[in-house]
Design a protein around this motif. Structure first.
Motif, mmCIF file in Angstrom:
data_model
loop_
_atom_site.group_PDB
_atom_site.id
_atom_site.type_symbol
_atom_site.label_atom_id
_atom_site.label_comp_id
_atom_site.label_asym_id
_atom_site.label_seq_id
_atom_site.Cartn_x
_atom_site.Cartn_y
_atom_site.Cartn_z
ATOM 1 N N GLU A 1 0.778 -1.182 0.048
ATOM 2 C CA GLU A 1 -0.004 -0.232 0.059
ATOM 3 C C GLU A 1 0.819 1.384 0.154
ATOM 4 O O GLU A 1 0.599 2.204 -0.725
ATOM 5 N N LEU A 2 1.907 1.293 0.762
ATOM 6 C CA LEU A 2 2.868 2.196 0.895
ATOM 7 C C LEU A 2 3.489 2.617 -0.490
ATOM 8 O O LEU A 2 3.545 3.841 -0.963
ATOM 9 N N ALA B 1 2.303 1.731 -3.432
ATOM 10 C CA ALA B 1 1.315 2.311 -4.337
ATOM 11 C C ALA B 1 1.294 3.999 -4.146
ATOM 12 O O ALA B 1 0.598 4.658 -5.116
ATOM 13 N N LEU B 2 1.360 4.544 -3.133
ATOM 14 C CA LEU B 2 1.417 5.896 -3.101
ATOM 15 C C LEU B 2 2.265 6.493 -4.026
ATOM 16 O O LEU B 2 2.114 7.739 -4.446
ATOM 17 N N GLY B 3 3.470 6.032 -4.460
ATOM 18 C CA GLY B 3 3.976 6.427 -5.510
ATOM 19 C C GLY B 3 3.441 6.587 -6.839
ATOM 20 O O GLY B 3 3.884 7.266 -7.703
ATOM 21 N N LEU C 1 0.494 7.880 -6.789
ATOM 22 C CA LEU C 1 -0.450 8.911 -6.751
ATOM 23 C C LEU C 1 -0.401 10.140 -7.956
ATOM 24 O O LEU C 1 -1.512 10.594 -8.380
ATOM 25 N N PRO C 2 0.592 10.680 -8.265
ATOM 26 C CA PRO C 2 0.963 11.552 -9.476
ATOM 27 C C PRO C 2 0.398 11.055 -10.791
ATOM 28 O O PRO C 2 -0.313 11.830 -11.509
ATOM 29 N N ARG D 1 8.840 2.616 -3.441
ATOM 30 C CA ARG D 1 7.655 3.861 -3.573
ATOM 31 C C ARG D 1 8.193 4.764 -4.310
ATOM 32 O O ARG D 1 7.450 5.106 -5.318
ATOM 33 N N THR E 1 7.005 5.305 -8.982
ATOM 34 C CA THR E 1 6.389 6.688 -9.613
ATOM 35 C C THR E 1 6.613 6.751 -11.265
ATOM 36 O O THR E 1 6.336 7.200 -12.215
#
Lengths: 340, 255
Positions: free
Chosen positions: B97-98, B100-102, B104-105, B153, B157
């Motif tokens: 999950e952490l 996956a924050l990468g 977000l953009p 993470r 991106t």
């Protein structure tokens, strides 16, 4: 069909779905009991018939007394639960909550000023508006604390200061108001109750609470990104300042509306997100709506419980939530200390 | 050599305290650029300036041939991945999950993860050798494992520039070497990688290019044996180096 996969493991997602269904089931039951429970002895059939346009005393009780109380339980709980989840996300701290941070007391102060200086009598908007203004005043403190990167200790201490000031000013306002019932009224505002509410309270509380929760949801992604810290969140394209603003205003709206309707009901926003984390995971975005649901369950159930335990209304809603929440709060503090 | 990020006479600071005092430097695509310098030299500030996290008082930062100010917030977030110093997860979320924050953009507002996002997450986890603990919570992982997840993470991106601030701190030697390998692999894909390091031996052996910062100015930029030559080490760090035949720093002593 588009294959939808999730970031979290499948078993954990099924767990969340099951929890949601169970919460809904409990909510439906608690809501029905809340609606059927009251001082006057009406049969369930008569009440349900009264709800849908039945005439006479049963219809009156169903529509004017039971329904507003049951609905407000949902609305107040949902607003407080979602506020707690979002504040905890913003401060990355499980102790953040509208009650602990003083937002609830400040909203209560606003409501008391509106009520006892005749503003609410001349304009029905005055009560919720003043409660929200009160909530915004302490939310401004939260905003500054969050911008300064305050830790758990600063947050809780600031909450103590704000809540004490708001409580003192509430007492002062009530004594200036020359109200013969000032003392008992004050207890009502400081402890919170859903007794004797009307549909007017529902009409004001519902849209404001929904607006507040919508603002909190609009910040959800940003709150997730804040898990990595502010610089990392900014580098992921999150406007942290805007997230902060939306959370603080959303909390002020939802908590202000809840407090205008029910007085200060504390610790709902603390307990609910914490309990739900083990079912929904730690990502703040995943907790806001479930916490609204869980808050609705908790407040409705608590409002049912106090009427069963003390049918004559000696036990106030906020007393029960505080009896439940305060020991929980201490437990969290001990746990945080042992982790630190 | 194409420069992904160019600093030209950049001055920046916090309030009255000026940290960057006219920095001229560049980070090249496909290379690992090490940023070294004593504490307070402006290493972190240089990265924050490139990310637009702090205002620039004078000078200019150019990202992929466009002035920093011309980039949209989303565009910049997709282009530069940033791994802040001492970064950690504030909530014990699942490792996956952490990571996956990468993504977000790349995700539209309120949109869930798409297949392409999840594929990028899985790939980043695999590259960081973190697949086997991807379903575990961050607080259940060792420091070395957490560092790998945080690094994944940043990789997830898929940015053209990667800025990593002290990623090697708190890592044991084996994990440090593994990290430098990951940085090299990322650069080999054409990414401009810039990394701040305190360990000069690590920097000298694993970076293509070194920027030496001191007092907010660039003292030297070039290949490791040039940028970390004896005169620079003596002037900036007051140390002398023992070197391998290749010229790489192997040990240091105080002057």
């Amino acid at each position: 069909m588009v294959e939808v996969r999730s970031v979290v493991s499948e078993s954990r997602r099924d767990f969340a779905v099951t929890t949601t269904l169970i919460l809904f089931a409990i909510l439906v039951v608690a809501f029905a009991v809340s609606f059927l429970l009251g001082a006057s002895d009406q049969s369930a059939g008569a009440l349900f018939a009264g709800l849908f346009g039945g005439q006479g005393i049963a219809g009156l009780i169903a529509r004017e007394i039971r329904l507003p109380r049951a609905l407000l339980g949902l609305i107040v709980g949902a607003g407080l639960g979602a506020s707690g989840a979002a504040l905890q996300g913003l401060f990355r701290n499980p102790l953040a909550e509208p009650g602990v941070t003083g937002v609830t007391s400040s909203a209560g102060l606003g409501a008391v000023i509106a009520l006892y200086f005749g503003l609410a009598a001349s304009n029905p908007f005055a009560l919720p508006v003043f409660a929200i203004v009160g909530a915004l005043a302490s939310a401004a403190v939260l905003y500054l604390l969050s911008r300064a990167g305050a830790g758990a200790v600063a947050l809780v201490l600031a909450g103590v200061a704000v809540a004490s000031l708001a409580t003192a000013l509430t007492a002062l306002a009530l004594s200036f108001a020359k109200n013969p019932y000032a003392m008992s009224e004050m207890v009502l505002w400081m402890m919170g109750s859903l007794k004797d509410r009307t549909m007017t309270d529902v009409v004001f509380a519902l849209p404001l609470t929904l607006l507040g929760i919508a603002l909190l949801l609009s910040a959800a992604r940003g709150l997730d990104a804040l898990t990595l810290g502010e610089d990392a969140a900014e580098s992921l394209g999150v406007a942290v300042g805007s997230v902060r603003m939306r959370v603080v205003v959303g909390v002020a709206l939802a908590t202000g509306a809840a407090t205008a309707a029910a007085g200060a009901v504390s610790f709902v926003g603390l307990v609910v997100p914490h309990v739900l984390r083990r079912f929904y995971g730690y990502a703040p975005s995943r907790l806001i709506l479930p916490s609204a649901l869980g808050g609705a369950v908790l407040v409705t159930a608590a409002d049912v419980l106090i009427r069963i335990v003390a049918p004559d209304g000696q036990l106030l809603l906020g007393v029960l939530t505080a009896m439940l929440g305060a020991p929980f709060f201490l437990l969290l503090i001990f746990r945080l200390r042992s982790e630190a | 050599m194409s420069a992904a990020i160019v600093f030209a006479g950049v001055q920046a600071g916090y309030g009255a305290r000026q940290v960057l005092d006219g920095v001229d430097a560049s980070f090249a695509s496909g290379k690992v650029t090490g940023i070294v310098g004593p504490n307070g030299a402006g290493k972190t500030t240089l990265m924050r300036a490139a990310l637009g996290l702090m205002p620039i008082d004078s000078g200019a930062v150019t990202v992929l041939d466009r002035p920093l100010g011309a980039w949209s917030r989303e565009g910049l977030a997709q282009t530069i991945a940033y791994l802040p110093q001492g970064g950690d997860a504030h909530w014990p979320v699942e490792a996956r999950e952490l990571v996956a924050l990468g993504r977000l953009p790349h995700r539209a507002r309120f949109a869930p993860s798409r297949a392409v996002d999840l594929a990028a997450v899985d790939e980043a986890l695999a590259r960081c050798d973190a697949v086997k603990f991807a379903a575990r919570r961050m607080n259940e992982l060792s420091a070395g494992e957490r560092a790998r997840v945080l690094f994944a993470r940043a990789l997830a991106t898929g940015a053209k520039v990667l800025l990593a601030d002290e990623p090697a701190a708190y890592l044991d030697p084996a994990h440090q070497l593994r990290l430098m390998d990951l940085l090299r692999e990322e650069a080999a894909r054409g990414t401009a990688v810039a990394v701040t390091l305190h360990d000069l031996a690590l920097a000298s052996r694993h970076c293509d290019e070194i920027v030496v910062l001191d007092g907010g100015r660039v003292v030297a930029q070039g290949a490791p044996d040039v940028a970390l030559r004896d005169a620079v080490l003596a002037e900036v760090f007051a140390i002398a180096a023992e070197r391998a035949p290749s010229g790489a720093v192997v040990a240091l002593r105080r002057l």
